[in-house]
Motif scaffolding. Structure first.
Motif, PDB file in Angstrom:
ATOM      1  N   LEU A   1      11.080  38.860  32.391  1.00 18.97           N
ATOM      2  CA  LEU A   1      10.619  39.028  33.835  1.00 18.97           C
ATOM      3  C   LEU A   1       9.651  39.837  34.432  1.00 18.97           C
ATOM      4  CD1 LEU A   1      14.373  38.536  35.077  1.00 18.97           C
ATOM      5  CD2 LEU A   1      12.536  36.644  34.938  1.00 18.97           C
ATOM      6  N   GLY A   2       8.804  40.457  33.452  1.00 15.01           N
ATOM      7  CA  GLY A   2       7.646  41.395  33.843  1.00 15.01           C
ATOM      8  C   GLY A   2       8.475  42.714  33.796  1.00 15.01           C
ATOM      9  N   VAL A   3       7.768  43.842  34.429  1.00 12.53           N
ATOM     10  CA  VAL A   3       8.151  45.134  34.450  1.00 12.53           C
ATOM     11  C   VAL A   3       8.091  45.810  35.691  1.00 12.53           C
ATOM     12  CG1 VAL A   3       7.549  45.614  32.043  1.00 12.53           C
ATOM     13  CG2 VAL A   3       5.635  45.924  33.622  1.00 12.53           C
TER      14      VAL A   3
ATOM     15  N   PHE B   1      13.878  42.445  33.263  1.00 11.69           N
ATOM     16  CA  PHE B   1      14.978  41.688  32.931  1.00 11.69           C
ATOM     17  C   PHE B   1      16.103  42.637  32.622  1.00 11.69           C
ATOM     18  CE2 PHE B   1      17.365  39.845  29.142  1.00 11.69           C
ATOM     19  CZ  PHE B   1      18.011  38.450  29.852  1.00 11.69           C
ATOM     20  N   ALA B   2      15.866  43.634  31.949  1.00  8.46           N
ATOM     21  CA  ALA B   2      17.178  44.603  31.664  1.00  8.46           C
ATOM     22  C   ALA B   2      17.852  45.266  32.805  1.00  8.46           C
ATOM     23  CB  ALA B   2      16.577  45.817  30.598  1.00  8.46           C
ATOM     24  N   ARG B   3      16.807  45.630  33.620  1.00 10.07           N
ATOM     25  CA  ARG B   3      17.197  46.122  34.883  1.00 10.07           C
ATOM     26  C   ARG B   3      18.039  45.175  35.819  1.00 10.07           C
ATOM     27  NH1 ARG B   3      16.880  51.407  36.192  1.00 10.07           N
ATOM     28  NH2 ARG B   3      15.899  51.219  38.362  1.00 10.07           N
ATOM     29  N   ILE B   4      17.564  44.076  35.750  1.00 10.77           N
ATOM     30  CA  ILE B   4      18.570  43.068  36.411  1.00 10.77           C
ATOM     31  C   ILE B   4      19.911  42.724  36.010  1.00 10.77           C
ATOM     32  CG2 ILE B   4      18.623  40.644  36.980  1.00 10.77           C
ATOM     33  CD1 ILE B   4      15.536  40.711  37.768  1.00 10.77           C
ATOM     34  N   VAL B   5      19.801  42.621  34.358  1.00 13.91           N
ATOM     35  CA  VAL B   5      21.317  42.123  33.973  1.00 13.91           C
ATOM     36  C   VAL B   5      22.212  43.131  34.203  1.00 13.91           C
ATOM     37  CG1 VAL B   5      20.332  40.350  32.426  1.00 13.91           C
ATOM     38  CG2 VAL B   5      20.314  42.665  31.846  1.00 13.91           C
ATOM     39  N   TYR B   6      21.655  44.457  33.986  1.00 12.89           N
ATOM     40  CA  TYR B   6      22.465  45.837  34.001  1.00 12.89           C
ATOM     41  C   TYR B   6      22.921  45.729  35.505  1.00 12.89           C
ATOM     42  CZ  TYR B   6      22.852  47.225  29.130  1.00 12.89           C
ATOM     43  OH  TYR B   6      22.762  47.296  27.947  1.00 12.89           O
TER      44      TYR B   6
ATOM     45  N   ASP C   1      20.392  48.971  39.715  1.00 15.71           N
ATOM     46  CA  ASP C   1      21.129  48.150  41.018  1.00 15.71           C
ATOM     47  C   ASP C   1      20.363  47.325  41.735  1.00 15.71           C
ATOM     48  OD1 ASP C   1      23.628  48.227  42.668  1.00 15.71           O
ATOM     49  OD2 ASP C   1      22.042  48.659  44.031  1.00 15.71           O
ATOM     50  N   TRP C   2      20.683  46.054  42.036  1.00 18.60           N
ATOM     51  CA  TRP C   2      19.894  45.118  42.778  1.00 18.60           C
ATOM     52  C   TRP C   2      19.398  45.702  44.026  1.00 18.60           C
ATOM     53  CZ3 TRP C   2      22.175  39.517  41.683  1.00 18.60           C
ATOM     54  CH2 TRP C   2      22.031  39.312  40.281  1.00 18.60           C
ATOM     55  N   GLY C   3      20.313  46.353  44.963  1.00 15.03           N
ATOM     56  CA  GLY C   3      19.747  46.718  46.140  1.00 15.03           C
ATOM     57  C   GLY C   3      18.721  47.613  46.045  1.00 15.03           C
ATOM     58  N   ALA C   4      18.842  48.791  44.969  1.00 15.29           N
ATOM     59  CA  ALA C   4      17.782  49.846  44.711  1.00 15.29           C
ATOM     60  C   ALA C   4      16.616  49.063  44.345  1.00 15.29           C
ATOM     61  CB  ALA C   4      18.420  50.707  43.598  1.00 15.29           C
ATOM     62  N   LEU C   5      16.601  47.965  43.323  1.00 16.88           N
ATOM     63  CA  LEU C   5      15.543  47.192  42.934  1.00 16.88           C
ATOM     64  C   LEU C   5      14.531  46.616  44.413  1.00 16.88           C
ATOM     65  CD1 LEU C   5      16.469  45.061  39.938  1.00 16.88           C
ATOM     66  CD2 LEU C   5      14.832  46.848  40.107  1.00 16.88           C
ATOM     67  N   LEU C   6      15.346  46.286  45.211  1.00 15.84           N
ATOM     68  CA  LEU C   6      14.870  45.718  46.591  1.00 15.84           C
ATOM     69  C   LEU C   6      14.262  46.512  47.222  1.00 15.84           C
ATOM     70  CD1 LEU C   6      17.558  42.795  47.531  1.00 15.84           C
ATOM     71  CD2 LEU C   6      15.278  42.405  46.607  1.00 15.84           C
ATOM     72  N   SER C   7      14.717  47.563  47.303  1.00 16.16           N
ATOM     73  CA  SER C   7      14.284  49.015  48.129  1.00 16.16           C
ATOM     74  C   SER C   7      12.773  49.324  47.277  1.00 16.16           C
ATOM     75  CB  SER C   7      15.181  50.014  47.992  1.00 16.16           C
ATOM     76  OG  SER C   7      14.695  51.033  48.839  1.00 16.16           O
ATOM     77  N   ASP C   8      12.891  49.492  46.133  1.00 16.23           N
ATOM     78  CA  ASP C   8      11.670  49.710  45.657  1.00 16.23           C
ATOM     79  C   ASP C   8      10.505  48.858  45.534  1.00 16.23           C
ATOM     80  OD1 ASP C   8      12.896  52.336  44.802  1.00 16.23           O
ATOM     81  OD2 ASP C   8      13.486  51.652  42.963  1.00 16.23           O
ATOM     82  N   ALA C   9      11.170  47.579  45.375  1.00 16.05           N
ATOM     83  CA  ALA C   9      10.175  46.426  45.344  1.00 16.05           C
ATOM     84  C   ALA C   9       9.312  46.019  46.700  1.00 16.05           C
ATOM     85  CB  ALA C   9      10.750  45.170  44.869  1.00 16.05           C
ATOM     86  N   SER C  10      10.037  46.735  47.807  1.00 19.54           N
ATOM     87  CA  SER C  10       9.248  46.266  49.087  1.00 19.54           C
ATOM     88  C   SER C  10       8.126  47.116  49.330  1.00 19.54           C
ATOM     89  CB  SER C  10      10.523  46.688  50.347  1.00 19.54           C
ATOM     90  OG  SER C  10      10.818  47.947  50.234  1.00 19.54           O
TER      91      SER C  10
ATOM     92  N   LEU D   1       9.642  41.561  43.850  1.00 21.26           N
ATOM     93  CA  LEU D   1      10.719  41.605  44.895  1.00 21.26           C
ATOM     94  C   LEU D   1      11.375  40.135  45.035  1.00 21.26           C
ATOM     95  CD1 LEU D   1      12.106  42.572  47.651  1.00 21.26           C
ATOM     96  CD2 LEU D   1       9.912  41.516  48.904  1.00 21.26           C
ATOM     97  N   PHE D   2      10.612  39.221  44.323  1.00 24.61           N
ATOM     98  CA  PHE D   2      11.105  37.897  44.512  1.00 24.61           C
ATOM     99  C   PHE D   2      12.189  37.583  43.467  1.00 24.61           C
ATOM    100  CE2 PHE D   2      10.875  33.468  42.856  1.00 24.61           C
ATOM    101  CZ  PHE D   2      11.010  32.709  43.914  1.00 24.61           C
ATOM    102  N   VAL D   3      11.931  38.159  42.260  1.00 22.87           N
ATOM    103  CA  VAL D   3      13.198  37.965  41.211  1.00 22.87           C
ATOM    104  C   VAL D   3      14.287  38.423  41.716  1.00 22.87           C
ATOM    105  CG1 VAL D   3      13.829  38.097  38.904  1.00 22.87           C
ATOM    106  CG2 VAL D   3      11.218  37.528  39.439  1.00 22.87           C
ATOM    107  N   PRO D   4      14.604  39.780  41.928  1.00 25.19           N
ATOM    108  CA  PRO D   4      15.858  40.292  42.384  1.00 25.19           C
ATOM    109  C   PRO D   4      16.458  39.844  43.679  1.00 25.19           C
ATOM    110  CG  PRO D   4      14.451  41.930  42.547  1.00 25.19           C
ATOM    111  CD  PRO D   4      13.672  40.675  41.679  1.00 25.19           C
ATOM    112  N   GLY D   5      15.395  39.337  44.373  1.00 26.59           N
ATOM    113  CA  GLY D   5      16.181  38.816  45.893  1.00 26.59           C
ATOM    114  C   GLY D   5      16.548  37.257  45.722  1.00 26.59           C
ATOM    115  N   VAL D   6      15.896  36.600  45.105  1.00 31.21           N
ATOM    116  CA  VAL D   6      16.502  35.503  44.694  1.00 31.21           C
ATOM    117  C   VAL D   6      17.742  35.250  43.913  1.00 31.21           C
ATOM    118  CG1 VAL D   6      15.934  33.108  43.602  1.00 31.21           C
ATOM    119  CG2 VAL D   6      14.039  34.068  44.809  1.00 31.21           C
TER     120      VAL D   6
END
Length: 343
Positions: free
Chosen positions: A108-110, A119-124, A292-301, A311-316
């Motif tokens: 899913l990229g880096v 991918f690892a960040r999302i599954v964990y 964490d997905w919330g932290a991912l979205l915060s960083d991705a914004s 932003l798209f992958v964890p958001g969806v």
């Protein structure tokens, strides 16, 4: 076949009578055994395609979370192991390629800037979201059931006191108080050598904070049901037979409350997951590099224009998880209380 002592008209979601055995009217017919409430509810769930799809999606998310170590072993990258070769220092450490660094090594990229495998960040991160959502829902449900049983059955000053406490808890703006309390408690519990809070302790504080502000909803629901059930004939019969309070509460009343309790729990899990994601997005939940997905979205914004996939992958995925849990909760409610099903 024996049935529960609850009368047939139980006022909605507490109708838990087992269907009585019936005689086949045809010559030589046999007795047809009645079905339990759980079997009838399961049959309704299987007939509902939307609820079935939501159940399968929920089980898939849970399986992915449980198998996170196995799945990330396929890519050889953990959730906090950066791959500096996957990001380009000449472009501000953005991933190589046009799709956020998607490749055979990084499915899913880096992450831009860090090189963490997405991918690892999302599954964990999914494990974190499900743990907080289910743990806080279990805790708030247990506390709410106990408080609701006590308030509804004992009445008097016990009911008045617990009802006032429920009113106070329901009046609090939940998210604002959790945002204010979580960092205060975590800073007071500095446990590691760097002056921070241990990650497991941070999750425990997050679970407790969410549960503290959520139990009153279940307690109010259970209290209303108990107020109706305690005047029924089967409770009077238990009292006449000198049954103790513990027997009446946990052997007579509680079995007739499992349907609304289960519905409340099923609807609380997605709400708690959303709350946890919002807290992490605001920086008072799970803190990076822990996934964490919330932290991912915060960083991705911050990188949306340069790397929209981040932003798209964890958001969806967060949207699909919460949607599946909400649809499953609605389906469980309709299956356990078909008379309240919306047209």
């Amino acid at each position: 076949m024996t049935t529960q002592h609850q009368p047939a008209d139980t006022g909605g979601s507490t109708a838990l009578l087992t269907e009585p055995p019936t005689q086949d009217p045809r010559p030589g017919g046999t007795v047809v055994a009645g079905r339990s409430p759980a079997r009838m509810a399961w049959k309704r769930i299987r007939r509902d395609k939307v609820t079935t799809a939501a159940l399968l999606a929920t089980l898939l998310f849970i399986a992915i979370a449980l198998l996170a170590p196995v799945l990330t072993a396929l890519t050889s990258w953990g959730p906090i192991t950066p791959d500096n070769k996957a990001i380009n220092p000449d472009t501000g450490n953005f991933p190589y390629g046009s799709l956020g660094g998607i490749s055979a090594q990084h499915l899913l990229g880096v992450e831009p800037g860090t090189g963490y495998d997405l991918f690892a960040r999302i599954v964990y991160g999914l494990r974190t979201s499900l743990y907080v959502g289910f743990a806080s829902a279990v805790l708030s449900t247990v506390v709410g059931v106990v408080a609701g049983l006590a308030a509804g059955y004992f009445g008097g000053w016990v009911d008045s006191l617990l009802s006032r406490v429920m009113d106070v808890m329901l009046a609090f703006p939940q998210l604002l108080f959790i945002i204010a309390l979580t960092p205060v408690i975590q800073n007071a519990l500095q446990t590691n050598s760097h002056g921070g809070t241990d990650e497991n302790l941070r999750l425990l504080v997050l679970v407790l904070n969410i549960a503290v502000f959520a139990w009153a909803y279940t307690a109010r629901l259970v209290r209303g049901q108990v107020l109706s059930l305690r005047e029924r004939e089967f409770v009077d019969a238990a009292r006449l037979m000198s049954a103790g309070r513990r027997h009446i509460l946990f052997r007579q009343l509680l079995p007739n409350l499992w349907a609304p309790i289960l519905i409340s729990f099923a609807l609380a899990v997605p709400q708690n997951i959303t709350t946890e994601a919002a807290l992490s997005y605001l920086g008072v939940g799970v803190i990076p590099p822990n996934p964490d997905w919330g932290a991912l979205l915060s960083d991705a914004s911050q990188f949306f224009l340069q790397d929209p996939m981040y932003l798209f992958v964890p958001g969806v995925l967060l949207f699909l998880l919460v949607l599946a849990l909400n649809l499953l909760g609605d389906g469980v409610r309709d299956a356990l209380d078909p008379r309240a099903r919306r047209g």
